[in-house]
Design a protein around this motif. Structure first.
Motif, PDB file in Angstrom:
ATOM      1  N   HIS A 167      -4.033 -11.301   0.157  1.00  0.00           N
ATOM      2  CA  HIS A 167      -2.905 -11.806  -0.619  1.00  0.00           C
ATOM      3  C   HIS A 167      -3.345 -12.809  -1.670  1.00  0.00           C
ATOM      4  O   HIS A 167      -4.013 -13.801  -1.360  1.00  0.00           O
ATOM      5  CB  HIS A 167      -1.858 -12.480   0.276  1.00  0.00           C
ATOM      6  CG  HIS A 167      -0.758 -13.094  -0.541  1.00  0.00           C
ATOM      7  ND1 HIS A 167      -0.689 -14.456  -0.791  1.00  0.00           N
ATOM      8  CD2 HIS A 167       0.249 -12.523  -1.231  1.00  0.00           C
ATOM      9  CE1 HIS A 167       0.349 -14.681  -1.582  1.00  0.00           C
ATOM     10  NE2 HIS A 167       0.931 -13.536  -1.864  1.00  0.00           N
ATOM     11  N   ALA A 217       0.025 -10.120  -6.588  1.00  0.00           N
ATOM     12  CA  ALA A 217       1.047  -9.584  -5.684  1.00  0.00           C
ATOM     13  C   ALA A 217       2.433  -9.730  -6.316  1.00  0.00           C
ATOM     14  O   ALA A 217       3.325  -8.945  -6.056  1.00  0.00           O
ATOM     15  CB  ALA A 217       1.019 -10.301  -4.339  1.00  0.00           C
ATOM     16  N   TRP A 258      -1.706  -7.800   5.826  1.00  0.00           N
ATOM     17  CA  TRP A 258      -2.236  -8.653   4.754  1.00  0.00           C
ATOM     18  C   TRP A 258      -2.973  -9.829   5.394  1.00  0.00           C
ATOM     19  O   TRP A 258      -2.629 -10.253   6.495  1.00  0.00           O
ATOM     20  CB  TRP A 258      -1.090  -9.226   3.909  1.00  0.00           C
ATOM     21  CG  TRP A 258      -0.281  -8.239   3.124  1.00  0.00           C
ATOM     22  CD1 TRP A 258       0.536  -7.263   3.612  1.00  0.00           C
ATOM     23  CD2 TRP A 258      -0.170  -8.167   1.686  1.00  0.00           C
ATOM     24  NE1 TRP A 258       1.149  -6.591   2.580  1.00  0.00           N
ATOM     25  CE2 TRP A 258       0.735  -7.129   1.391  1.00  0.00           C
ATOM     26  CE3 TRP A 258      -0.743  -8.893   0.630  1.00  0.00           C
ATOM     27  CZ2 TRP A 258       1.081  -6.787   0.078  1.00  0.00           C
ATOM     28  CZ3 TRP A 258      -0.396  -8.549  -0.671  1.00  0.00           C
ATOM     29  CH2 TRP A 258       0.495  -7.507  -0.937  1.00  0.00           C
ATOM     30  N   VAL A 284       5.365 -11.946   1.973  1.00  0.00           N
ATOM     31  CA  VAL A 284       4.474 -11.076   2.745  1.00  0.00           C
ATOM     32  C   VAL A 284       4.754 -11.251   4.237  1.00  0.00           C
ATOM     33  O   VAL A 284       4.920 -10.291   4.987  1.00  0.00           O
ATOM     34  CB  VAL A 284       2.999 -11.415   2.449  1.00  0.00           C
ATOM     35  CG1 VAL A 284       2.075 -10.747   3.452  1.00  0.00           C
ATOM     36  CG2 VAL A 284       2.637 -10.993   1.033  1.00  0.00           C
ATOM     37  N   ASN A 293       6.741  -8.340   6.705  1.00  0.00           N
ATOM     38  CA  ASN A 293       5.823  -7.567   7.539  1.00  0.00           C
ATOM     39  C   ASN A 293       5.853  -7.907   9.021  1.00  0.00           C
ATOM     40  O   ASN A 293       5.366  -7.125   9.830  1.00  0.00           O
ATOM     41  CB  ASN A 293       4.389  -7.740   7.028  1.00  0.00           C
ATOM     42  CG  ASN A 293       4.169  -7.001   5.720  1.00  0.00           C
ATOM     43  OD1 ASN A 293       4.012  -5.787   5.706  1.00  0.00           O
ATOM     44  ND2 ASN A 293       4.192  -7.719   4.611  1.00  0.00           N
ATOM     45  N   ILE A 329      -4.849  -6.161   3.245  1.00  0.00           N
ATOM     46  CA  ILE A 329      -4.798  -6.478   1.824  1.00  0.00           C
ATOM     47  C   ILE A 329      -4.935  -7.993   1.666  1.00  0.00           C
ATOM     48  O   ILE A 329      -4.273  -8.758   2.379  1.00  0.00           O
ATOM     49  CB  ILE A 329      -3.462  -6.004   1.207  1.00  0.00           C
ATOM     50  CG1 ILE A 329      -3.317  -4.486   1.389  1.00  0.00           C
ATOM     51  CG2 ILE A 329      -3.364  -6.392  -0.260  1.00  0.00           C
ATOM     52  CD1 ILE A 329      -1.926  -3.960   1.081  1.00  0.00           C
ATOM     53  N   ARG A 385       0.094  -0.700  -6.010  1.00  0.00           N
ATOM     54  CA  ARG A 385       1.071  -1.008  -4.968  1.00  0.00           C
ATOM     55  C   ARG A 385       0.451  -0.961  -3.584  1.00  0.00           C
ATOM     56  O   ARG A 385      -0.391  -0.123  -3.295  1.00  0.00           O
ATOM     57  CB  ARG A 385       2.225   0.017  -4.996  1.00  0.00           C
ATOM     58  CG  ARG A 385       3.253  -0.256  -6.059  1.00  0.00           C
ATOM     59  CD  ARG A 385       4.075  -1.479  -5.778  1.00  0.00           C
ATOM     60  NE  ARG A 385       5.105  -1.289  -4.768  1.00  0.00           N
ATOM     61  CZ  ARG A 385       5.759  -2.279  -4.183  1.00  0.00           C
ATOM     62  NH1 ARG A 385       5.481  -3.522  -4.481  1.00  0.00           N
ATOM     63  NH2 ARG A 385       6.696  -2.021  -3.301  1.00  0.00           N
ATOM     64  N   TRP A 386       0.944  -1.842  -2.707  1.00  0.00           N
ATOM     65  CA  TRP A 386       0.421  -1.850  -1.337  1.00  0.00           C
ATOM     66  C   TRP A 386       0.691  -0.541  -0.614  1.00  0.00           C
ATOM     67  O   TRP A 386      -0.097  -0.110   0.225  1.00  0.00           O
ATOM     68  CB  TRP A 386       0.940  -3.048  -0.567  1.00  0.00           C
ATOM     69  CG  TRP A 386       2.431  -3.240  -0.574  1.00  0.00           C
ATOM     70  CD1 TRP A 386       3.144  -4.008  -1.453  1.00  0.00           C
ATOM     71  CD2 TRP A 386       3.392  -2.662   0.314  1.00  0.00           C
ATOM     72  NE1 TRP A 386       4.486  -3.932  -1.160  1.00  0.00           N
ATOM     73  CE2 TRP A 386       4.674  -3.123  -0.077  1.00  0.00           C
ATOM     74  CE3 TRP A 386       3.304  -1.804   1.417  1.00  0.00           C
ATOM     75  CZ2 TRP A 386       5.849  -2.757   0.574  1.00  0.00           C
ATOM     76  CZ3 TRP A 386       4.484  -1.436   2.070  1.00  0.00           C
ATOM     77  CH2 TRP A 386       5.726  -1.906   1.648  1.00  0.00           C
ATOM     78  N   ILE A 391      -5.123  -6.607  -4.036  1.00  0.00           N
ATOM     79  CA  ILE A 391      -3.817  -6.096  -4.458  1.00  0.00           C
ATOM     80  C   ILE A 391      -3.793  -5.907  -5.984  1.00  0.00           C
ATOM     81  O   ILE A 391      -4.558  -6.556  -6.707  1.00  0.00           O
ATOM     82  CB  ILE A 391      -2.670  -7.025  -3.967  1.00  0.00           C
ATOM     83  CG1 ILE A 391      -1.285  -6.375  -4.175  1.00  0.00           C
ATOM     84  CG2 ILE A 391      -2.728  -8.406  -4.633  1.00  0.00           C
ATOM     85  CD1 ILE A 391      -1.059  -5.129  -3.339  1.00  0.00           C
ATOM     86  N   LYS A 451      -2.091   1.762  -1.251  1.00  0.00           N
ATOM     87  CA  LYS A 451      -3.341   1.356  -0.595  1.00  0.00           C
ATOM     88  C   LYS A 451      -3.345   1.764   0.887  1.00  0.00           C
ATOM     89  O   LYS A 451      -4.352   2.225   1.418  1.00  0.00           O
ATOM     90  CB  LYS A 451      -3.579  -0.135  -0.809  1.00  0.00           C
ATOM     91  CG  LYS A 451      -3.789  -0.415  -2.321  1.00  0.00           C
ATOM     92  CD  LYS A 451      -3.975  -1.850  -2.666  1.00  0.00           C
ATOM     93  CE  LYS A 451      -3.788  -2.120  -4.149  1.00  0.00           C
ATOM     94  NZ  LYS A 451      -4.912  -1.712  -5.018  1.00  0.00           N
ATOM     95  N   TYR A 452      -2.191   1.610   1.554  1.00  0.00           N
ATOM     96  CA  TYR A 452      -2.096   2.079   2.937  1.00  0.00           C
ATOM     97  C   TYR A 452      -2.268   3.603   3.004  1.00  0.00           C
ATOM     98  O   TYR A 452      -2.962   4.130   3.881  1.00  0.00           O
ATOM     99  CB  TYR A 452      -0.736   1.714   3.548  1.00  0.00           C
ATOM    100  CG  TYR A 452      -0.518   0.234   3.790  1.00  0.00           C
ATOM    101  CD1 TYR A 452      -1.571  -0.596   4.158  1.00  0.00           C
ATOM    102  CD2 TYR A 452       0.754  -0.315   3.671  1.00  0.00           C
ATOM    103  CE1 TYR A 452      -1.353  -1.948   4.390  1.00  0.00           C
ATOM    104  CE2 TYR A 452       0.982  -1.665   3.903  1.00  0.00           C
ATOM    105  CZ  TYR A 452      -0.073  -2.476   4.260  1.00  0.00           C
ATOM    106  OH  TYR A 452       0.155  -3.807   4.487  1.00  0.00           O
ATOM    107  N   GLU A 457      -1.713  -1.917   9.590  1.00  0.00           N
ATOM    108  CA  GLU A 457      -1.429  -2.220   8.195  1.00  0.00           C
ATOM    109  C   GLU A 457      -1.071  -3.696   8.094  1.00  0.00           C
ATOM    110  O   GLU A 457      -0.236  -4.180   8.868  1.00  0.00           O
ATOM    111  CB  GLU A 457      -0.241  -1.389   7.690  1.00  0.00           C
ATOM    112  CG  GLU A 457      -0.478   0.099   7.739  1.00  0.00           C
ATOM    113  CD  GLU A 457       0.769   0.916   7.393  1.00  0.00           C
ATOM    114  OE1 GLU A 457       0.614   1.984   6.793  1.00  0.00           O
ATOM    115  OE2 GLU A 457       1.888   0.485   7.726  1.00  0.00           O
TER     116      GLU A 457
END
Ligand SMILES: [Zn+2]
Length: 566
Positions: free
Chosen positions: A223, A228, A261, A235, A239, A221, A203-204, A181, A207-208, A259
């Motif tokens: 953590h 982060a 973490w 998280v 999620n 990702i 930013r996440w 991250i 990345k996605y 997707e």
């Protein structure tokens, strides 16, 4: 707390304003002549509107609930009374007051089956404690990933303008990528990604998106709390509950199927069992020379059913048509939604009234509309955009920016307002994040002429810039920022400002206690709205097109539509 992304957002907002001891920005300050007409913003009107919007009757303004119906009706009525014209969807050649926003809602049914298989042995993973996988937003009704190869891809960044590519041509189709991250230069504080400050590559969401562009089956990702900027609890909570997204034409272009973490410890031991050292790989990932590494004898398996449906919410849109350049648009935005009805607090209150967050911004939008409707007619058009589903992940603004009612190439700027301070006058102001633009310089100069110095975001590494409704515009090149009320109060200075923020964050923020108070003076807000009026007025009555700073990641996108602005 319905949405922890939003929690992070507002914590971010308040940490921005929470330590504004910085000196004012130097370079941006150029003298600004006072405009001929500056309206007065009536604190009593602001107070009355906030009081109504955050009353129990509005049920916490949850999207697609009876609270939405009341909110939409009220805001339209107020916009009409303020003198605005409808600026929403075109229907039979006429503008409606709203833009329908279809939202995809997805939830994993039961406990998902997730495992890493190392050397032929399956290691089952517990959702929420070792791994946090989101319900898929690519439209899938079920997820079945069988023994997918696993590739560690450094920070997962492709940044051609920075001559940076973590993927080096690796084929990710059908594979699971594991990435770190934040930006590659977060830890060292010096490098090609602005040092400590976070670029969008950190930013996440980026990345996605990058993993989806590369056709990966999934992205996990790792953590780590510092990069982060929040702990595992955030998280986990943001999620593993119901997820929302705008309805996209091609959702798999934005979302890989999986997707999520993973905890740092899990990543360390997983790499170790492949004969790899986490810290060593991370060091390598901080250089251009890094190459992705496929984990030996390691695969990933996932299997679960998904409950998904489409709900429809509304953005509310008022407008004043420009007298000379009606096809050019200045946007003011604020979200109307809040968390609705939820878990009761200690007093048994279940209504999340959202007075500060964001009845204040909605009231500000209505009053700015009134000011422009009663002032001299602007040369360019002005749109007052009251967006939905911010609390579900900036979705109303993302939807507008992805399906703009007025072309983005000819949109001058977006000025966003979220969770304004209803208390007294401040001596300063701030913005979420530290993105630099001509728009910010203009705002800084006008604020200075009105007695407000600018305080930089003291924690740019947390990526606050990417967590507010202006971001959907920024990412598509439109200069944009979110105005943050100052914390250096005329009455009591920074100490008083901090005290208010801390109390708000601890006792009211995203709680049923975010309620209207009779002690709120709205003096600071009405002064700040004078500044925001002047900013919009100048933009709407000039030929200027402010742009992003030369080294901004949004600059190239804006420049690509330069032809629209000839
Ligand atoms: Zn908000």
């Amino acid at each position: 707390m319905k949405n922890l992304l939003a929690t992070a957002i507002a914590l971010a907002i308040f940490s921005v304003a929470g330590c504004a001891t910085n000196p004012p920005a130097q370079s941006a300050a150029k003298p600004v002549a006072a405009p001929a007409y500056v309206p007065k913003f009536d604190p009593n009107l602001l107070s009355a509107e906030v009081k109504t919007l955050s009353s129990d009757e509005f049920e916490g303004r949850g999207p697609a609930t009876p609270g939405e119906t009341k909110t939409v009706a009220y805001v339209i009525e107020q916009m009409k009374a303020a003198g605005l014209a409808p600026g929403g969807e075109l229907k039979d050649g006429k503008r409606e007051w709203t833009q329908p926003v279809p939202l995809l809602r997805a939830e994993i049914k039961g406990a998902p089956k997730l495992a890493f298989n190392v050397g032929g042995k399956a290691h089952a993973l517990t959702q929420g404690s070792q791994i946090a996988v989101r319900a898929p937003l690519d439209g899938a009704k079920s997820v079945a990933i069988a023994k997918a190869p696993v590739v560690f891809c450094g920070y997962g960044v492709t940044a051609p303008e920075r001559h940076w590519d973590d993927f080096k041509g690796v084929d990710l189709k059908g594979k699971i990528a594991i990435v770190l991250i934040n930006d590659p230069d977060f830890e060292t504080g010096v490098g090609d990604f602005g040092g400590k400050a976070m670029t969008y590559y950190g930013r996440w969401t980026y990345k996605y998106e990058e993993a989806a562009r590369r056709g990966a089956a999934g992205l996990l990702i790792v953590h780590e709390t510092d990069p982060a900027s929040y702990g595992w609890a955030t998280v986990k909570n943001s999620n593993t509950n119901t997820m929302f997204d705008v309805v996209r034409d091609d959702p798999s272009a934005t979302h890989p199927r999986l997707e999520g973490w993973i905890q740092r410890d899990l990543a360390v031991s997983l790499l170790k069992s492949s004969g790899l050292d986490f810290d060593k790989l991370k060091k390598q990932a901080q250089t251009r020379e890094f190459k992705p590494v496929t984990l030996r004898n390691t695969t990933f398996t996932a299997s679960y059913q998904v409950d998904s449906s489409v709900i429809t919410s509304q953005n509310i849109v008022g407008r004043i048509e420009g007298a000379k350049h009606p096809d050019e648009t200045v946007i003011y935005s604020a979200h109307w939604d809040h968390l609705g009805v939820g878990e009761p607090d200690a007093k048994g209150d279940r209504i999340y009234n959202g007075a500060v967050d964001n009845a204040t911004g909605t009231a500000a939008l209505i009053e700015l509309g009134r000011a422009f409707a009663h002032g001299p007619k602007p040369e360019r058009s002005i749109v007052f955009l009251n967006v939905t589903a911010e609390e579900k992940g900036l979705l109303g603004s993302e939807y507008y920016a992805s399906k703009p009612l007025y072309p983005l190439g000819k949109t001058v700027a977006d000025i966003n307002m979220d969770a304004l301070d209803p208390m007294g006058l401040a001596k300063n102001w701030s913005q979420s994040g530290n993105a630099k633009s001509g728009l910010l310089e203009e705002a800084t100069a006008i604020a200075k002429a009105n007695g407000l110095y600018f305080s930089e975001d003291p924690h740019p590494e947390a990526g606050h810039f990417f967590r507010s409704d202006h971001f959907g515009f920024a990412k598509r090149g439109v200069p944009a920022f979110s105005w943050e009320s100052g914390d250096d109060l005329v009455d009591g200075g920074v100490a008083a400002g901090e005290k208010y923020r801390k109390d708000y964050t601890a006792n009211r923020y995203h709680q049923p206690a975010d309620q209207w108070e009779p002690t709120w003076t709205f003096a600071g807000m009405s002064h700040d709205l004078g500044v925001l009026y002047q900013l919009g007025h100048r933009l709407a009555n000039s030929r200027q097109w402010p742009n992003w700073a030369a080294d901004s990641e949004f600059r190239a996108t804006r420049d690509a539509t330069a032809g629209d602005r000839k």
